[in-house]
Design an enzyme around this catalytic site. Structure first.
Site, PDB file in Angstrom:
ATOM      1  N   LYS A  87     -24.249 -49.161   9.427  1.00 48.54           N
ATOM      2  CA  LYS A  87     -22.981 -48.696   8.980  1.00 48.54           C
ATOM      3  C   LYS A  87     -23.038 -47.029   9.053  1.00 48.54           C
ATOM      4  CE  LYS A  87     -18.957 -49.935   7.594  1.00 48.54           C
ATOM      5  NZ  LYS A  87     -18.076 -51.227   7.512  1.00 48.54           N
TER       6      LYS A  87
ATOM      7  N   ASP B 239     -13.759 -48.297  10.938  1.00 54.30           N
ATOM      8  CA  ASP B 239     -13.665 -48.618   9.549  1.00 54.30           C
ATOM      9  C   ASP B 239     -12.535 -47.915   9.291  1.00 54.30           C
ATOM     10  OD1 ASP B 239     -15.251 -50.459   7.418  1.00 54.30           O
ATOM     11  OD2 ASP B 239     -14.988 -48.638   6.581  1.00 54.30           O
TER      12      ASP B 239
HETATM   13  N1  GLU Z   1     -16.142 -52.143   9.723  1.00 53.56           N
HETATM   14  C1  GLU Z   1     -15.730 -53.398   9.976  1.00 53.56           C
HETATM   15  C2  GLU Z   1     -16.574 -54.271   9.006  1.00 53.56           C
HETATM   16  O1  GLU Z   1     -16.493 -53.838   7.730  1.00 53.56           O
HETATM   17  C3  GLU Z   1     -16.201 -53.918  11.489  1.00 53.56           C
HETATM   18  C4  GLU Z   1     -17.482 -53.396  12.189  1.00 53.56           C
HETATM   19  C5  GLU Z   1     -17.587 -53.839  13.329  1.00 53.56           C
HETATM   20  O2  GLU Z   1     -16.609 -54.445  13.994  1.00 53.56           O
HETATM   21  O3  GLU Z   1     -18.848 -53.596  13.864  1.00 53.56           O
HETATM   22  O4  GLU Z   1     -16.896 -55.414   9.084  1.00 53.56           O
END
Ligand code: GLU
Length: 448
Positions: free
Chosen positions: A126, A166
């Site tokens: 992340k 996100d």
């Molecule tokens: N931010 C999204 C999550 O919390 C998607 C992450 C992604 O698609 O890599 O899963």
């Protein structure tokens, strides 16, 4: 057992004492996974969980950019590469003033379990920045994204780490980030997901997190011979996840009565129908307005400043805004009002105390790492399509998304169902199922 869990958590607290959200995420996992480890010899003496709470790598970097008035702004950028045992790091980027190490480590930790649950080969990561996109011009957003990527590009790659969106990072930002990566590397690759469909994106990716959250709710309701049709649903948030959760609830015959943003919530007792939802999508995605504008367009609705929607009567609640947006007293109100199902669209929106109440009342409760995994799962499908240099149809992607959400539900039953009472503990099920796949890969790969 309590002693073992506390001993482990004490160690984690000593090292990460100033990171409350990260500790909260680790506590929830430790309480369900340590008893499982104790019962399974292969994990003994390997310090697997201790290894899993330590990021494989965390980078923090300066992001300089120039605003529209010519002033130099300085923000902080991050990427947490949490675990790559089952695939390259994968997870979104969050741009929000609250972003710090604790928030990103909690999100990266959750992502490891979530990505494992999707059945696809993705590790967890992340990243993001404390940059606040609110009130910024398109040009400022572009300059910030370019500046951010001018450092991040050296840490990521289509086989190393694949970021996505996100909070605060949607299609517009992914475009700017992709453009700078492509320029710096002179390569057109699937290094980011959530791309536009004409340049490598997947159909259904924008819809996937919200749709998946509702598919999961539907699966949970089916275990009780119930479904979404005719149900009243409260939704928090009004961004990407909330919008498409609302769309899917409507398609399945439910009634959505609330949406929110950081300024408060609106309630529409007549229901937010397709036309009203289209208004919200335009308001939020194009005009970048506030949800309070809804009551000017639809005067029979009401706006409550600085409040969350959990006091409204509903059968189903879908928290789709942000972490810790639903606390113990909200949970109590929801239960008193007869709510039977909570499916988390956001990451860790319910506090620990709220989850205890839901589980004690034995209602259907799904943690985000299971119920919102449809977003990253469809990112995984985008990666597959990029590797194949091919695009699947809407129906093909949607069918695969449904299948994946069904698989996640099955795994929650496998590891979370109490055979005596029949009660499904989705928190336990998701944590153990997510853990087993990553832990087995780590054991196979040795101490690296
Ligand atoms: N931010 C999204 C999550 O919390 C998607 C992450 C992604 O698609 O890599 O899963």
């Amino acid at each position: 057992m309590k002693h073992k869990i506390e001993g482990f958590l004490d160690l984690v607290r000593q090292r990460n004492g100033l990171e409350p959200e990260f500790l909260q995420a680790v506590e929830e996992v430790a309480e369900t996974v340590i008893p499982y480890i104790v019962q399974h010899d292969i994990y003994h003496g390997k310090n697997i969980l201790l290894r899993m709470v330590e990021p494989e790598r965390a980078v923090m970097f300066r992001v300089n950019w120039v605003d529209d008035s010519g002033e130099i702004q300085v923000n902080r950028g991050y990427r947490i590469q949490m675990n790559s045992a089952i695939g390259p790091y994968k997870g979104g980027l969050r741009f929000h003033p609250t972003v710090n190490m604790s928030i990103l480590k909690f999100l990266a930790f959750e992502q490891v379990f979530k990505n494992s649950l999707t059945t696809l080969p993705m590790g967890g990561g992340k990243g993001g920045s404390d940059f606040d996109p609110k009130g910024k011009s398109d040009n400022e957003i572009m300059r910030f994204c370019h500046a951010f990527m001018s450092e991040l590009f050296r840490h990521i790659g289509p086989n190393t780490d694949i970021p996505a969106g996100d909070i605060g990072v949607g299609g517009r930002e992914i475009g700017f980030l992709f453009g700078m990566y492509k320029k710096l590397k002179n390569e057109f690759t699937g290094v980011l997901t959530g791309k536009g469909v004409t340049w490598g994106g997947s159909l259904i990716r924008p819809e996937a997190t919200g749709y998946g959250t509702v598919y999961f709710a539907q699966k949970m309701l089916q275990t009780k011979g119930n479904d979404i049709k005719g149900k009243t649903v409260t939704i928090s948030g009004s961004g990407n996840v909330a919008q498409f959760a609302a769309e899917k609830v409507l398609q399945l015959g439910g009634k959505v009565i609330t949406l929110s943003d950081s300024s408060g919530y609106i309630v529409d007792d007549n229901g937010i129908d397709e036309e009203k939802l289209a208004y919200v999508m335009d308001l939020k995605n194009n005009k970048r307005g506030r949800i309070s504008a809804y009551v000017e367009a639809y005067p029979s609705a009401r706006f409550f400043p600085n409040k969350t929607p959990w006091g409204e009567l509903c059968d189903i609640a879908l928290p789709c805004a942000t972490q810790n947006e639903l606390d113990e007293s909200d949970a109590k109100t929801l239960l008193d009002n007869g709510c039977v199902c909570v499916s988390e669209g956001a990451n860790m929106p319910s506090t620990k105390e709220a989850i205890v109440l839901f589980q004690r009342a034995k209602i259907l409760f799904a943690p985000g790492k299971a119920s919102n995994a449809g977003g990253v799962a469809t990112s995984g499908l985008e990666m597959t399509q990029n590797s194949l240099r091919y695009n699947w149809t809407r129906k093909e992607v949607d069918d695969k998304l449904k299948e994946i959400m069904g698989n996640i539900h099955d795994k929650c039953i496998k590891y979370g169902k109490d055979e005596k009472t029949g009660y499904i503990d989705y928190v336990k099920g998701a944590n153990i199922a997510g853990f087993v796949k990553v832990a087995d890969a780590m054991l196979a790969q040795g101490v690296v």
